[in-house]
Scaffold this active site. Structure first.
Site, mmCIF file in Angstrom:
data_model
loop_
_atom_site.group_PDB
_atom_site.id
_atom_site.type_symbol
_atom_site.label_atom_id
_atom_site.label_comp_id
_atom_site.label_asym_id
_atom_site.label_seq_id
_atom_site.Cartn_x
_atom_site.Cartn_y
_atom_site.Cartn_z
ATOM 1 N N LEU A 134 3.669 6.516 8.674
ATOM 2 C CA LEU A 134 3.850 7.088 7.338
ATOM 3 C C LEU A 134 2.553 7.774 6.956
ATOM 4 O O LEU A 134 1.484 7.204 7.142
ATOM 5 C CB LEU A 134 4.116 5.966 6.321
ATOM 6 C CG LEU A 134 5.518 5.404 6.208
ATOM 7 C CD1 LEU A 134 5.503 4.185 5.323
ATOM 8 C CD2 LEU A 134 6.463 6.437 5.641
ATOM 9 N N ASP A 135 2.629 8.957 6.401
ATOM 10 C CA ASP A 135 1.376 9.633 6.055
ATOM 11 C C ASP A 135 0.803 9.081 4.745
ATOM 12 O O ASP A 135 1.396 8.202 4.116
ATOM 13 C CB ASP A 135 1.559 11.149 6.016
ATOM 14 C CG ASP A 135 2.518 11.576 4.912
ATOM 15 O OD1 ASP A 135 2.734 12.792 4.761
ATOM 16 O OD2 ASP A 135 3.073 10.714 4.224
ATOM 17 N N VAL A 136 -0.351 9.615 4.364
ATOM 18 C CA VAL A 136 -1.104 9.021 3.251
ATOM 19 C C VAL A 136 -0.324 9.108 1.946
ATOM 20 O O VAL A 136 -0.357 8.218 1.112
ATOM 21 C CB VAL A 136 -2.458 9.744 3.100
ATOM 22 C CG1 VAL A 136 -3.237 9.190 1.937
ATOM 23 C CG2 VAL A 136 -3.266 9.594 4.363
#
Lengths: 342, 447
Positions: free
Chosen positions: A102-104
């Site tokens: 999952l990205d930031v």
């Protein structure tokens, strides 16, 4: 006879899901969890201190009395080489693997595996399990990275947008995605087997494919805010933000993404995901046990006698998406196999 | 015929020692390759995978160590221990000398013959007791002489029993494990609770600890720390974090403590400062004076208040001043706190001076711009600047969802900022939010 710390480590070998909060990199989350698990493992009682034998001579006054006997006394002294302060903690590193990243910007369910179960994790990662997302959008703005944190490019009006129009656009998008799914699943559309699979919703792409949305639904609409629920395969979070942007464009307006939240990753739901207060070894052990027992229960339910083992056996591996446990039969067997020791 | 008594196996060790010495002489003369060092490392330097290929420089010292036990028939334990210590020290010393020359000469295989000369340095003079230098022993040991006693010579049982065989310690090791059973210093340090496994990872610290003599080096400093008022249980922590306190001269330590007392720090506060900032007494008086002056001047606090701040956070005197200057600039310019407000914040939470800039600005930005809390309220509760950003965010959003996010003291249903950040989750949910912990967790999963 395994040491206490090794036993704790074996209990930790399994798959579990955590809830990643928004604004942190997934690697930081993985490192935090590894540190916490190491604390739990090294807190186990150390093995008993080892002793070594040292021979001490008796004082000379005794020997000089003329006796020819050798008088040596054996003393048991602690062997300091194995003292925990000299050898250090028993585990300095454990392998914690991450499933679909999952990205930031986004938050949600993140599947992690420890030790041997990283093999099961790789299989999960490569298999065609779908993921559920909740996307929050806002109409009237366009930014450079499709999310509300980016640089603003355009502002538009959105008064003309109604729920009806939005749903029409979503239906159109779902249709095109369905066609893509059919193309990439490489089934012959004129067969009965393919039709049945399509009806049950068990079609999956064969091999590599671009991101495909198998389900798209409008949850909540209050202009300018709206919420979508998406079920997709092979996606990235940035792709989903772009979807929202395209929805805005189709409606002759613009939209940005305000939040991406993953609510399900294969068989792992948000219900059992651990929040950051519970990122400790005891809670993780409990989560692993719970997951394994639920897998066993669903496996017992799914194995029914008399299923046809024709060409569609691969398709059979995919369970229904409606059920929470939506993943392959092959994955069932992999996840409950020796790979993570259940 | 020499028949070893059944329960004495030391003779075998004796024989192997002789053998090792002889083979070592042969092999090391052929050896020309110097092992490369990695200073990230660990005790006494390099790890030789092949025990035969020892650098020629080590050869001498090793022979020195074995030599006394070869020549001596019945030493008493203390003498042997002295000699062992001596051997190890000059060993480590020679090896330490080899190190810099290796790095200087780069990849040349030049044998450090030149380094033999550099034994006459003040440190080695200090450390070698008894006044015998390595060079003297080198001349005393003549390769052509036959050893005085053969290994197959018959000795009486009493002699065999009283013969003290020194342990076969490896000349180089990556870990202190190999020496800890024999070294008195290391054994006593373990009893104090010093974490040797951490210290041996720091470059050269392991060798330094091995070289220390417990009676002459370590004991006076431990007594000094005890007299200062440092608790026994903290001594292990102190030495684990700052092993160099054992090599700092006593005059310097006493001078620094005298300086702190002259600045009117009470004895208890000096003891607590030393136990919480292990490196404090390694810094010179001038440096500490500099820093105290800086804090008093910059913050504009009275002498008593500066003392309080430094006593609460003694690492202010240890670290660099640049970060503190930057933090002060941020507080004044970016956040817009006035002089007196800043003084109050620092006296309540001195940690603001050493906090991470990015996190500090992130928290302030959220509190001031998103939660709309004015400056004077932040100054009243500076603890919020010390809290975790995620915690503040989650709790604020939860209260907002419950329509309870009201931080203005003038209005009803006011939520105190102190309670918002410092209460544990359970207490926060029941007292402040009037909800259950489960609800809070469910809400966290919707963020």
């Amino acid at each position: 006879m395994a040491r206490a710390s090794v036993r704790v480590f074996h209990k930790l070998e399994g798959l579990f899901s955590i809830y990643k909060p928004p604004g942190v990199h997934w690697k930081l989350v993985r490192d935090t969890i590894e540190t916490n698990l190491l604390k739990g493992i090294n807190a186990a009682p150390p093995p008993a201190p080892r002793q070594r034998v040292q021979f001490l001579a008796e004082p000379t006054s005794v020997v000089a009395e003329g006796s020819n006997e050798l008088t040596l006394s054996a003393a048991s002294v602690p062997a300091l080489a194995h003292h925990p302060l000299v050898s250090g903690p028993e585990f300095l590193h454990i392998g914690v693997g991450v499933g679909h990243r999952l990205d930031v910007f986004s938050s949600g369910v993140l599947v992690l595996g420890v030790g041997q179960s990283n093999k099961a994790l790789t299989d999960l990662y490569r298999s065609h399990v779908t993921r559920d997302y909740t996307l929050e959008g806002e109409l009237g703005m366009a930014t450079d990275n499709f999310s509300h944190t980016g640089r603003l490019i355009e502002r538009t009006t959105y008064d003309h947008i109604t729920r009806d129009k939005l749903e029409r656009v979503l239906a159109m998008m779902q249709g095109s995605n369905q066609k893509a799914l059919l193309t990439y699943s490489k089934v012959d559309m004129s067969t009965q087997g393919a039709y049945e699979l399509a009806v049950k919703g068990e079609l999956r792409p064969d091999g590599k494919s671009p991101p495909i949305m198998t389900g798209l639904r409008l949850l909540h609409f209050q202009p300018p805010h709206f919420t979508l629920e998406v079920q997709c395969l092979n996606e990235t979070q940035r792709y989903l933000c772009r979807i929202l942007h395209e929805v805005g464009l189709e409606l002759r307006s613009t939209a940005v993404c305000k939040g991406v939240r993953r609510t399900r990753d294969g068989p792992f739901t948000i219900q059992h995901a651990l929040t950051h207060q519970h990122w400790t070894s005891t809670d993780v052990i409990q989560a692993i046990r719970q997951y394994r027992s639920s897998r066993k229960a669903s496996k017992a339910k799914h194995t029914q006698p008399g299923k046809d083992t024709g060409t569609a056996s691969q398709r059979q591996e995919m369970a229904e998406e409606a059920a929470v446990t939506g993943d392959s039969h092959r994955l069932h067997s992999v996840l409950t196999s020796k790979a993570f020791g259940s | 015929m020499y028949r070893p008594p059944s329960h004495v196996t030391m003779s075998c060790v004796f024989i192997t020692d002789i053998y090792m010495a002889l083979t070592c002489i042969q092999h090391c003369q052929r050896c020309t390759s110097l092992l490369r060092s990695r200073s990230v490392g660990i005790t006494t330097l390099q790890y030789s995978t092949d025990a035969q290929h020892w650098p020629a420089a080590l050869w001498n010292s090793f022979i020195v160590r074995v030599l006394p036990s070869v020549l001596q028939r019945s030493p008493n334990p203390s003498q042997t221990r002295q000699r062992w210590n001596l051997g190890v020290r000059s060993y480590c010393e020679s090896h330490a000398k080899v190190q810099p020359s290796q790095t200087k000469h780069g990849n040349t295989d030049e044998l450090p013959e030149t380094d033999m000369v550099s034994y006459q340095n003040p440190v080695s003079h200090q450390l070698i007791d008894g006044g015998m230098l390595l060079k003297e022993w080198q001349t005393a040991f003549d390769l052509d002489d036959a050893p005085g006693h053969s290994a197959l010579e018959e000795i009486s049982h009493e002699e065999a029993v009283h013969m003290n065989i020194p342990a076969a310690l490896p000349p180089v090791s990556i870990s202190l494990k190999d020496y800890v059973n024999e070294s008195e210093t290391l054994g006593k340090l373990i009893q104090l609770g010093v974490q040797l496994w951490k210290l041996e990872q720091r470059p050269n610290v392991g060798s330094m600890l091995l070289r220390l003599d417990f009676q002459t080096d370590v004991t006076p400093r431990l007594v000094f720390l005890k007299q200062l008022g440092v608790d026994d249980s903290r001594l292990g922590y102190l030495i684990s974090h700052n092993p160099f306190i054992l090599t700092e001269s006593l005059e310097n330590l006493q001078a620094r403590v005298a300086y702190l007392r002259s600045k009117k720090f009470s004895a208890e506060s000096v003891a607590s400062m030393v136990s919480r900032a292990p490196y404090l007494l390694n810094f010179s008086v001038k440096r500490m004076d500099n820093r105290l002056g800086f804090y008093q001047q910059q913050l504009g606090l009275s002498a008593q208040k500066t003392r309080d701040v430094v006593a609460r956070l003694p690492r202010l005197l240890c670290g660099s001043l640049e970060t503190v200057k930057e933090n002060l600039k941020i507080c004044k310019l970016e956040m817009g706190f006035r002089e007196n407000e800043l003084q109050h914040i620092v006296t309540v939470i001195p940690k603001v001076l050493t906090a991470n800039k990015r996190k500090l600005t992130q928290i302030f930005d959220y509190i001031h711009n998103t939660m709309n809390i004015p400056h004077d309220l932040i100054v009243k509760f500076p603890q919020v600047l010390n809290a975790k950003y995620l915690r503040i965010k989650e709790r604020h959003l939860f209260l907002q969802y419950l329509d309870k996010a009201q931080y203005d003291p003038a209005k009803p249903n006011y939520i105190c900022l102190d309670k918002l950040v410092s209460l544990p989750d359970e207490a926060f949910c029941t007292e402040v939010a009037s909800a259950t912990l489960k609800d809070f967790e469910l809400f966290q999963k919707t963020m």
